[in-house]
Scaffold this motif. Structure first.
Motif, PDB file in Angstrom:
ATOM      1  N   ARG A 156       0.845  -1.208   0.000  1.00  0.00           N
ATOM      2  CA  ARG A 156       0.000   0.000   0.000  1.00  0.00           C
ATOM      3  C   ARG A 156       0.881   1.259   0.000  1.00  0.00           C
ATOM      4  O   ARG A 156       0.623   2.224  -0.713  1.00  0.00           O
ATOM      5  CB  ARG A 156      -0.874  -0.051   1.259  1.00  0.00           C
ATOM      6  CG  ARG A 156      -1.883   1.042   1.433  1.00  0.00           C
ATOM      7  CD  ARG A 156      -3.131   0.764   0.631  1.00  0.00           C
ATOM      8  NE  ARG A 156      -3.240   1.688  -0.471  1.00  0.00           N
ATOM      9  CZ  ARG A 156      -4.019   1.502  -1.549  1.00  0.00           C
ATOM     10  NH1 ARG A 156      -4.744   0.407  -1.681  1.00  0.00           N
ATOM     11  NH2 ARG A 156      -4.064   2.393  -2.493  1.00  0.00           N
ATOM     12  N   MET A 157       1.927   1.247   0.824  1.00  0.00           N
ATOM     13  CA  MET A 157       2.796   2.432   0.942  1.00  0.00           C
ATOM     14  C   MET A 157       3.432   2.781  -0.397  1.00  0.00           C
ATOM     15  O   MET A 157       3.401   3.939  -0.817  1.00  0.00           O
ATOM     16  CB  MET A 157       3.893   2.182   1.987  1.00  0.00           C
ATOM     17  CG  MET A 157       4.876   3.341   2.102  1.00  0.00           C
ATOM     18  SD  MET A 157       6.246   3.035   3.250  1.00  0.00           S
ATOM     19  CE  MET A 157       7.427   2.217   2.172  1.00  0.00           C
ATOM     20  N   VAL A 158       4.009   1.789  -1.100  1.00  0.00           N
ATOM     21  CA  VAL A 158       4.705   2.133  -2.355  1.00  0.00           C
ATOM     22  C   VAL A 158       3.703   2.580  -3.414  1.00  0.00           C
ATOM     23  O   VAL A 158       4.008   3.451  -4.223  1.00  0.00           O
ATOM     24  CB  VAL A 158       5.598   0.983  -2.896  1.00  0.00           C
ATOM     25  CG1 VAL A 158       6.693   0.633  -1.912  1.00  0.00           C
ATOM     26  CG2 VAL A 158       4.811  -0.217  -3.285  1.00  0.00           C
ATOM     27  N   GLU A 159       2.500   2.017  -3.337  1.00  0.00           N
ATOM     28  CA  GLU A 159       1.495   2.452  -4.306  1.00  0.00           C
ATOM     29  C   GLU A 159       1.044   3.882  -3.999  1.00  0.00           C
ATOM     30  O   GLU A 159       1.024   4.742  -4.875  1.00  0.00           O
ATOM     31  CB  GLU A 159       0.299   1.496  -4.295  1.00  0.00           C
ATOM     32  CG  GLU A 159      -0.667   1.802  -5.412  1.00  0.00           C
ATOM     33  CD  GLU A 159      -1.740   0.735  -5.552  1.00  0.00           C
ATOM     34  OE1 GLU A 159      -1.532  -0.409  -5.108  1.00  0.00           O
ATOM     35  OE2 GLU A 159      -2.794   1.069  -6.116  1.00  0.00           O
ATOM     36  N   ASP A 160       0.735   4.151  -2.735  1.00  0.00           N
ATOM     37  CA  ASP A 160       0.225   5.474  -2.356  1.00  0.00           C
ATOM     38  C   ASP A 160       1.256   6.564  -2.597  1.00  0.00           C
ATOM     39  O   ASP A 160       0.910   7.679  -2.995  1.00  0.00           O
ATOM     40  CB  ASP A 160      -0.193   5.482  -0.877  1.00  0.00           C
ATOM     41  CG  ASP A 160      -1.472   4.694  -0.633  1.00  0.00           C
ATOM     42  OD1 ASP A 160      -2.043   4.179  -1.616  1.00  0.00           O
ATOM     43  OD2 ASP A 160      -1.890   4.576   0.538  1.00  0.00           O
ATOM     44  N   LEU A 161       2.521   6.270  -2.326  1.00  0.00           N
ATOM     45  CA  LEU A 161       3.567   7.290  -2.465  1.00  0.00           C
ATOM     46  C   LEU A 161       4.246   7.226  -3.831  1.00  0.00           C
ATOM     47  O   LEU A 161       5.203   7.962  -4.074  1.00  0.00           O
ATOM     48  CB  LEU A 161       4.608   7.131  -1.346  1.00  0.00           C
ATOM     49  CG  LEU A 161       4.064   7.278   0.084  1.00  0.00           C
ATOM     50  CD1 LEU A 161       5.188   7.132   1.099  1.00  0.00           C
ATOM     51  CD2 LEU A 161       3.359   8.614   0.261  1.00  0.00           C
ATOM     52  N   ALA A 162       3.752   6.327  -4.693  1.00  0.00           N
ATOM     53  CA  ALA A 162       4.328   6.162  -6.040  1.00  0.00           C
ATOM     54  C   ALA A 162       5.838   5.955  -5.964  1.00  0.00           C
ATOM     55  O   ALA A 162       6.596   6.512  -6.766  1.00  0.00           O
ATOM     56  CB  ALA A 162       3.978   7.355  -6.930  1.00  0.00           C
ATOM     57  N   LEU A 163       6.267   5.170  -4.986  1.00  0.00           N
ATOM     58  CA  LEU A 163       7.705   4.892  -4.874  1.00  0.00           C
ATOM     59  C   LEU A 163       8.089   3.918  -5.983  1.00  0.00           C
ATOM     60  O   LEU A 163       7.329   2.992  -6.286  1.00  0.00           O
ATOM     61  CB  LEU A 163       8.030   4.282  -3.498  1.00  0.00           C
ATOM     62  CG  LEU A 163       7.679   5.156  -2.292  1.00  0.00           C
ATOM     63  CD1 LEU A 163       8.057   4.441  -0.990  1.00  0.00           C
ATOM     64  CD2 LEU A 163       8.401   6.506  -2.373  1.00  0.00           C
ATOM     65  N   PRO A 164       9.261   4.085  -6.581  1.00  0.00           N
ATOM     66  CA  PRO A 164       9.630   3.252  -7.732  1.00  0.00           C
ATOM     67  C   PRO A 164      10.191   1.901  -7.299  1.00  0.00           C
ATOM     68  O   PRO A 164      11.274   1.499  -7.723  1.00  0.00           O
ATOM     69  CB  PRO A 164      10.681   4.106  -8.441  1.00  0.00           C
ATOM     70  CG  PRO A 164      11.305   4.891  -7.346  1.00  0.00           C
ATOM     71  CD  PRO A 164      10.262   5.123  -6.297  1.00  0.00           C
ATOM     72  N   VAL A 165       9.484   1.223  -6.429  1.00  0.00           N
ATOM     73  CA  VAL A 165       9.952  -0.056  -5.882  1.00  0.00           C
ATOM     74  C   VAL A 165       8.839  -1.089  -6.041  1.00  0.00           C
ATOM     75  O   VAL A 165       7.703  -0.846  -5.620  1.00  0.00           O
ATOM     76  CB  VAL A 165      10.296   0.058  -4.373  1.00  0.00           C
ATOM     77  CG1 VAL A 165      10.848  -1.258  -3.846  1.00  0.00           C
ATOM     78  CG2 VAL A 165      11.258   1.199  -4.114  1.00  0.00           C
TER      79      VAL A 165
END
Ligand code: AMP
Length: 281
Positions: A156-165
């Protein structure tokens, strides 16, 4: 294999490599076992530069938890990383800079289950992972289904923050007696270890009952709870596998049965898939 012991050393190493391939990160708190090794093997073919971080993150421990006595074995950890052909081990004494003032929080998914019993725990996990992702410049990272709520929270975190991971799940690895491998198993006495084996047996029996047609969650949880031998059952729940919301009935959607139980001062968790399989995208 390189040993990097400061955040600056880690970032410099990563800067030199990110242009020449994908950096993959396996974040851990050390005292590595075959569960951690399976994560390294899962990630190895998905990246060009494999990094394992080893850091016992104070932010994710609450007051009275086992931060001070968390097991450590740097030499054993290095041997496992070498065996798994890791490119770099990031093992800093301090991870956070002076004046560190940021907290990353994922709401909703972290409210219940382990989040209820360990206030602040998941904020510590998401905050450390955000910093590790930044320092290592990883484009892919893997997390074990052993910590199912953590895995869903980080996705959820990487999706919400659009992190490239990309967050890749890895299956839960069990010991010969079926107990989920965990650094904390070291704390258990022989008797506690035998009693801890009731956790996975209760969960497997619950999943079997669902396969045989039982859909009533209250009944499933009652039977499974009665089959657990622990000093304190913190929770045993069946939830929707994606939202982690409690279920009354098993339906067509993938579900998950999760348990947390205490043996003396040791807290163990386990979980199994229930009903329809979860497809990861
Ligand atoms: P830890 O060192 O306990 O913070 O765990 C680091 C990573 O290893 C997390 O992604 C955990 O989910 C994963 N992990 C720990 N134990 C297991 C296990 N028995 N099977 C699969 N993954 C595990």
């Amino acid at each position: 294999m390189d040993l990097l012991d400061t955040p600056d050393a880690m970032t410099n190493w990563a800067r030199g490599r990110e242009r020449h391939g994908v950096i993959g990160l396996v974040p851990t708190m050390g005292f590595l076992h075959e569960g951690h090794a399976s994560l390294m093997r899962r990630l190895r073919p998905l990246c060009d530069h494999l990094v394992v971080s080893i850091y016992v993150n104070p932010l994710q421990f609450g007051p009275g938890e086992d931060l001070d006595r968390y097991p450590r074995d740097p030499d054993g950890d290095m041997a496992i990383c070498r065996r798994e052909e890791v490119d770099a081990v990031f093992m800093p004494d301090d991870l956070y800079p002076d004046g560190f003032a940021t907290q990353v929080a994922v709401h909703g998914l972290t409210d219940r289950l382990c989040g209820a019993g360990r206030p602040g725990h998941f904020e510590g996990v998401t905050t450390v992972c955000a910093r590790l992702f930044g320092l290592t410049r990883c484009r892919v990272s893997t997390f074990g289904e052993k910590d199912f709520q953590q895995l869903m929270t980080l996705r959820r975190m990487v999706e919400d923050l659009a992190l490239p991971v990309r967050i890749v799940p890895a299956p839960l690895v069990r010991d010969r007696d079926g107990v989920a491998l965990s650094s904390r198993n070291k704390y258990l006495s022989d008797t506690e270890r035998r009693r801890a084996a009731t956790l996975h047996r209760a969960l497997f029996a619950l999943a079997d009952a669902v396969d045989e047609g039982e859909t009533d969650v209250a009944s499933l949880v009652r039977d499974a709870g009665a089959a657990v031998d622990s000093d304190r059952l913190e929770y045993l729940e069946v939830v929707d596998a994606r939202s982690l919301a409690p279920l009354e009935r098993i339906g067509d959607a993938p579900a998950r049965a999760l348990v947390a139980a205490h043996y003396g001062t040791t807290r163990l968790i386990d979980n199994v898939a229930v009903g329809a399989p979860l497809s990861w995208s």
